[in-house]
Design a protein around this motif. Structure first.
Motif, PDB file in Angstrom:
ATOM      1  N   GLU A  17      91.378  36.301 -46.154  1.00 29.33           N
ATOM      2  CA  GLU A  17      91.841  37.510 -46.848  1.00 29.33           C
ATOM      3  C   GLU A  17      92.683  38.363 -45.916  1.00 29.33           C
ATOM      4  O   GLU A  17      93.751  38.866 -46.286  1.00 29.33           O
ATOM      5  N   TRP A  18      92.195  38.529 -44.685  1.00 26.22           N
ATOM      6  CA  TRP A  18      92.912  39.315 -43.681  1.00 26.22           C
ATOM      7  C   TRP A  18      94.234  38.644 -43.301  1.00 26.22           C
ATOM      8  O   TRP A  18      95.271  39.304 -43.153  1.00 26.22           O
ATOM      9  N   GLU A  19      94.211  37.326 -43.158  1.00 27.12           N
ATOM     10  CA  GLU A  19      95.409  36.575 -42.776  1.00 27.12           C
ATOM     11  C   GLU A  19      96.504  36.717 -43.828  1.00 27.12           C
ATOM     12  O   GLU A  19      97.695  36.862 -43.500  1.00 27.12           O
ATOM     13  N   ALA A  20      96.114  36.674 -45.102  1.00 22.63           N
ATOM     14  CA  ALA A  20      97.088  36.821 -46.191  1.00 22.63           C
ATOM     15  C   ALA A  20      97.765  38.181 -46.124  1.00 22.63           C
ATOM     16  O   ALA A  20      98.984  38.306 -46.331  1.00 22.63           O
ATOM     17  N   PHE A  21      96.982  39.217 -45.813  1.00 23.65           N
ATOM     18  CA  PHE A  21      97.557  40.561 -45.676  1.00 23.65           C
ATOM     19  C   PHE A  21      98.544  40.600 -44.517  1.00 23.65           C
ATOM     20  O   PHE A  21      99.652  41.125 -44.641  1.00 23.65           O
ATOM     21  N   ALA A  22      98.141  40.032 -43.362  1.00 23.74           N
ATOM     22  CA  ALA A  22      98.982  40.091 -42.164  1.00 23.74           C
ATOM     23  C   ALA A  22     100.319  39.401 -42.405  1.00 23.74           C
ATOM     24  O   ALA A  22     101.380  39.912 -42.019  1.00 23.74           O
TER      25      ALA A  22
END
Length: 231
Positions: A17-22
């Motif tokens: 989830e965090w990677e998609a945001f980054a």
């Protein structure tokens, strides 16, 4: 499910989830491969989970709120500090660094929210408060290291640039002295060349002062020239 247990059992989902945001919202992440982008994120999550499970006195909570909580890595670099060093090397700026931690906070809360209906609000609030404290702590450690590296890099750049001024300045100064020594100049030319020599000497002193200032910023010894004075 308590937040610490939720984080441990959902590490990959949270990181995804965090990677998609980054990838979408952090421009400097666009050129990074998956392993470089995810570096130390799991380490940060595990530290946060450990922190949630650690008992904490009111004094310890107060100290942490003031940015004086125990350092994650002890005497060694923490995952947050190593993360900051890698992000600095990767060309991130301060806003992008903050965005990463904001995204990590949002990812955990968004995914954990589904568990709230199964728990009592009295159990959720303490975990939520502790989680935000832990995020703030790792963000402070990371930004502290990032700022140190940014300041040092800027100081080294200025120091190198200013130091390189010395050679052309010496050439100008020496050339002016050589012209004056020829005694083949008329009065107007002597006046102009004298101005050149004086200006070159002044700029050289300014360069020396700047180099001393950079040494101080880099925590090196600043040279001190004792001189007698009437006190």
């Amino acid at each position: 499910m308590e937040l610490a247990a939720f984080i441990r059992s959902n590490e990959e989902v949270i990181v995804a989830e965090w990677e998609a945001f980054a990838h979408t919202n952090v421009p400097s992440a666009a050129h990074m491969d998956r392993s470089a982008l995810r570096d130390h994120i799991i380490g940060l999550l595990r530290f946060i989970a450990d922190d949630l499970e650690t008992s904490e006195t009111e004094r310890e909570r107060s100290e942490k709120a003031k940015g004086r909580g125990p350092k994650e890595g002890g005497a060694h670099d923490s995952a947050a500090e190593t993360h900051a060093a890698l992000r600095f090397t990767g060309g991130f700026d301060t806003i992008e660094m903050i965005s990463e931690f904001r995204a990590l906070r949002a990812s955990v809360i968004k995914l954990w929210r589904a568990e709230w209906a199964k728990a009592d609000a009295a159990d959720i609030l303490p975990d939520l408060l502790r989680f935000n404290e832990a995020i703030d702590q790792v963000m402070t450690e990371s930004l502290g290291r990032f700022t140190q590296k940014l300041t040092r890099s800027g100081s080294l750049f200025v120091g190198t640039l200013v130091h390189d001024f010395r050679s052309p300045l010496a050439a100008v100064h020496n050339s002016a002295q050589a012209l004056l020594a020829t005694r083949n100049l008329d009065d107007e030319q002597v006046n102009l060349v004298s101005h050149i020599e004086t200006s070159a000497s002044l700029v050289n002193r300014l360069v020396s002062d700047l180099i001393d200032a950079v040494r101080t910023l880099l925590h090196e010894d600043s040279p001190i020239a004792p001189a007698p004075m009437d006190v």
